[in-house]
Write a protein that holds these residues in place. Sequence first.
Motif, mmCIF file in Angstrom:
data_model
loop_
_atom_site.group_PDB
_atom_site.id
_atom_site.type_symbol
_atom_site.label_atom_id
_atom_site.label_comp_id
_atom_site.label_asym_id
_atom_site.label_seq_id
_atom_site.Cartn_x
_atom_site.Cartn_y
_atom_site.Cartn_z
ATOM 1 N N GLU A 27 -8.333 -7.926 3.513
ATOM 2 C CA GLU A 27 -7.002 -7.889 4.096
ATOM 3 C C GLU A 27 -7.077 -8.141 5.601
ATOM 4 O O GLU A 27 -6.284 -8.906 6.160
ATOM 5 C CB GLU A 27 -6.374 -6.523 3.804
ATOM 6 C CG GLU A 27 -4.956 -6.366 4.284
ATOM 7 C CD GLU A 27 -3.999 -7.305 3.584
ATOM 8 O OE1 GLU A 27 -4.285 -7.687 2.441
ATOM 9 O OE2 GLU A 27 -2.989 -7.659 4.200
ATOM 10 N N LEU A 57 -5.571 -0.992 10.528
ATOM 11 C CA LEU A 57 -6.578 -1.295 9.516
ATOM 12 C C LEU A 57 -7.984 -1.081 10.073
ATOM 13 O O LEU A 57 -8.873 -0.583 9.370
ATOM 14 C CB LEU A 57 -6.387 -2.729 9.052
ATOM 15 C CG LEU A 57 -7.066 -3.128 7.754
ATOM 16 C CD1 LEU A 57 -6.796 -2.103 6.677
ATOM 17 C CD2 LEU A 57 -6.549 -4.474 7.301
ATOM 18 N N ASP A 97 -2.985 -2.773 -3.102
ATOM 19 C CA ASP A 97 -2.842 -1.634 -2.203
ATOM 20 C C ASP A 97 -2.066 -2.028 -0.948
ATOM 21 O O ASP A 97 -1.427 -1.197 -0.317
ATOM 22 C CB ASP A 97 -4.225 -1.118 -1.793
ATOM 23 C CG ASP A 97 -4.924 -0.473 -2.958
ATOM 24 O OD1 ASP A 97 -4.224 -0.171 -3.938
ATOM 25 O OD2 ASP A 97 -6.137 -0.279 -2.893
ATOM 26 N N PHE A 98 -2.135 -3.308 -0.593
ATOM 27 C CA PHE A 98 -1.452 -3.761 0.618
ATOM 28 C C PHE A 98 -0.187 -4.537 0.290
ATOM 29 O O PHE A 98 0.322 -5.265 1.120
ATOM 30 C CB PHE A 98 -2.381 -4.655 1.427
ATOM 31 C CG PHE A 98 -3.552 -3.940 2.003
ATOM 32 C CD1 PHE A 98 -3.407 -3.144 3.111
ATOM 33 C CD2 PHE A 98 -4.789 -4.049 1.428
ATOM 34 C CE1 PHE A 98 -4.480 -2.471 3.642
ATOM 35 C CE2 PHE A 98 -5.870 -3.389 1.944
ATOM 36 C CZ PHE A 98 -5.729 -2.591 3.053
ATOM 37 N N MET A 99 0.286 -4.439 -0.950
ATOM 38 C CA MET A 99 1.396 -5.292 -1.340
ATOM 39 C C MET A 99 2.669 -4.910 -0.574
ATOM 40 O O MET A 99 2.928 -3.727 -0.317
ATOM 41 C CB MET A 99 1.570 -5.196 -2.847
ATOM 42 C CG MET A 99 2.789 -4.567 -3.392
ATOM 43 S SD MET A 99 2.443 -4.031 -5.075
ATOM 44 C CE MET A 99 2.968 -5.418 -5.990
ATOM 45 N N ILE A 100 3.419 -5.917 -0.168
ATOM 46 C CA ILE A 100 4.665 -5.657 0.542
ATOM 47 C C ILE A 100 5.817 -6.221 -0.282
ATOM 48 O O ILE A 100 5.629 -7.099 -1.113
ATOM 49 C CB ILE A 100 4.680 -6.270 1.951
ATOM 50 C CG1 ILE A 100 4.439 -7.760 1.894
ATOM 51 C CG2 ILE A 100 3.661 -5.596 2.829
ATOM 52 C CD1 ILE A 100 4.586 -8.431 3.219
ATOM 53 N N LYS A 119 2.757 -4.637 8.219
ATOM 54 C CA LYS A 119 2.682 -6.017 7.758
ATOM 55 C C LYS A 119 4.061 -6.488 7.291
ATOM 56 O O LYS A 119 4.481 -7.609 7.591
ATOM 57 C CB LYS A 119 1.678 -6.099 6.612
ATOM 58 C CG LYS A 119 1.047 -7.450 6.447
ATOM 59 C CD LYS A 119 -0.034 -7.412 5.390
ATOM 60 C CE LYS A 119 0.499 -7.838 4.060
ATOM 61 N NZ LYS A 119 -0.501 -7.880 2.986
ATOM 62 N N LYS A 175 -3.620 2.790 3.546
ATOM 63 C CA LYS A 175 -3.369 1.361 3.335
ATOM 64 C C LYS A 175 -1.870 1.072 3.332
ATOM 65 O O LYS A 175 -1.431 0.026 3.798
ATOM 66 C CB LYS A 175 -3.974 0.923 2.009
ATOM 67 C CG LYS A 175 -5.484 0.856 2.021
ATOM 68 C CD LYS A 175 -5.951 0.490 0.650
ATOM 69 C CE LYS A 175 -7.430 0.228 0.613
ATOM 70 N NZ LYS A 175 -7.852 -0.153 -0.739
ATOM 71 N N ARG A 176 -1.082 1.986 2.768
ATOM 72 C CA ARG A 176 0.364 1.780 2.781
ATOM 73 C C ARG A 176 0.889 1.707 4.214
ATOM 74 O O ARG A 176 1.813 0.952 4.509
ATOM 75 C CB ARG A 176 1.095 2.905 2.047
ATOM 76 C CG ARG A 176 0.991 2.939 0.553
ATOM 77 C CD ARG A 176 1.092 1.613 -0.100
ATOM 78 N NE ARG A 176 2.290 0.848 0.232
ATOM 79 C CZ ARG A 176 2.455 -0.411 -0.083
ATOM 80 N NH1 ARG A 176 1.507 -1.075 -0.705
ATOM 81 N NH2 ARG A 176 3.552 -1.041 0.241
ATOM 82 N N ASP A 194 -4.582 -7.997 -3.859
ATOM 83 C CA ASP A 194 -4.774 -6.656 -3.304
ATOM 84 C C ASP A 194 -3.462 -5.892 -3.339
ATOM 85 O O ASP A 194 -2.623 -5.993 -2.448
ATOM 86 C CB ASP A 194 -5.388 -6.668 -1.910
ATOM 87 C CG ASP A 194 -5.089 -7.930 -1.176
ATOM 88 O OD1 ASP A 194 -5.926 -8.384 -0.430
ATOM 89 O OD2 ASP A 194 -3.984 -8.455 -1.377
ATOM 90 N N ALA A 206 0.499 -1.605 5.349
ATOM 91 C CA ALA A 206 1.461 -2.493 4.694
ATOM 92 C C ALA A 206 2.838 -2.403 5.356
ATOM 93 O O ALA A 206 3.558 -3.400 5.428
ATOM 94 C CB ALA A 206 1.563 -2.148 3.213
ATOM 95 N N ALA A 240 -10.112 -3.895 1.841
ATOM 96 C CA ALA A 240 -9.530 -3.737 3.175
ATOM 97 C C ALA A 240 -10.112 -4.771 4.135
ATOM 98 O O ALA A 240 -9.397 -5.323 4.970
ATOM 99 C CB ALA A 240 -9.771 -2.332 3.690
#
Lengths: 299, 106
Positions: A171, A155, B85-88, A143, A136-137, B83, A140, A168
């Motif tokens: 997201e 993803l 886990d997807f934080m930026i 993103k 997931k990172r 969320d 990110a 997910a």
Amino acid sequence: MVGVADEMEVDRLEQELESGHGDVTEYLGLVRKLKLRRSANVLKHGVALLNNPSAKSKLGTDVWTIYEQVAVAALDSDDLRVAEECVKALLIKFPDSARVARLEGMWMEAKGQWKEASAIYDSVIQEIPFDSQLHKRKVAIFKAQGKLSEAAETLIKYLDTFMADHEAWRELANIYISQQMYKQAAFCFEELLLAQPGNALYHLGYAEVLYTIGGVENLRTAKKYYASTIELSGGKNLRALYGVCLCGLALSQTKLRTKEEKDNTNLQSLAAAVILKEYKDKAPNKADLVSSVLEKQKS
Amino acid sequence: MRGDMVAGALGLLVLAHAVYSTIRYRGSLKLMEEEFVRAPPQVLLELLVSLGLCFWAALRVPGSFLPILLDAQENRVRQLSDDLDFMIFNHRGKLFAPKFEVKFRA
């Protein structure tokens, strides 16, 4: 999911902390449990807790979880110095941990060193291929650089393996929506609805995507999902109530209406009545404005 | 709360008494060399009373009932979890840093 009771509990703890006599450990635990992003508060109270030797010694091994939480909050509040100290403390304690390596990668991300962060994640993934958070990172990272189509691709690959990860899917839906790929986003919401059929907000999201796509068939389905949102939220969700009205309005302008739809505008007028009542209760000075808008929709 | 506890304790006592009288009844049946058909009506009555009292205590003592319906006021979902886990991190927060200083004491 954050319910009404949870939300009240968090607010109460925050107020107590503001006035200086709250339980920081309980607050941090609740924020972790509900997965909230209240970085400024977590940073402020978390660092105060870690600076207090007697409170720190009471925590036992939980102290490392709090180090991690404070580190992420510090990264989110752009306080790299505090984050660095937390990461260093964790690295000394757990030199080989994948979880700390991820934190180190996040620290690189916050500094904008995408390649280094990605290298860290890749090297850990080689050792532990099924650590979902590392994958997931990597999404990110794309993103954060604004490369949304790459993020979506990564993803999708991730979801091939971890199909049950509904966060997910959410997201992915968000990424598709920001790229205006509404059909794909609708598919993601269908997956979410299958995973959690009782969650009103997924019904709402699906309805909104369908309403945005438009077309008579989609509008009809959207209206149904708005209605189910109203049912699941006990009629307290204003967005869904407005949605029913707007779908009704859009459908009344099309010529392909069934006879039933022409006669039956009950749902719409009921929703409008509830909206007006809510405004009269909570924001009386805006009630006139709302009633004129709703009046226009009827005609 | 205390009254409910007392009711529960009373229920258990009545139950114990019912057990005791059944044992005594069976003892006396053995002496009279008769078959055991069923417990005497007094014991059955005691059982019913103790059932009622214990039910009362079990439902009242642990606390009030929690709502289980999805659309109940307390259960309503107000917000999805962020969320994380997807934080930026390169977001507008960089421009609006928190208005307080935090520092680690070594």
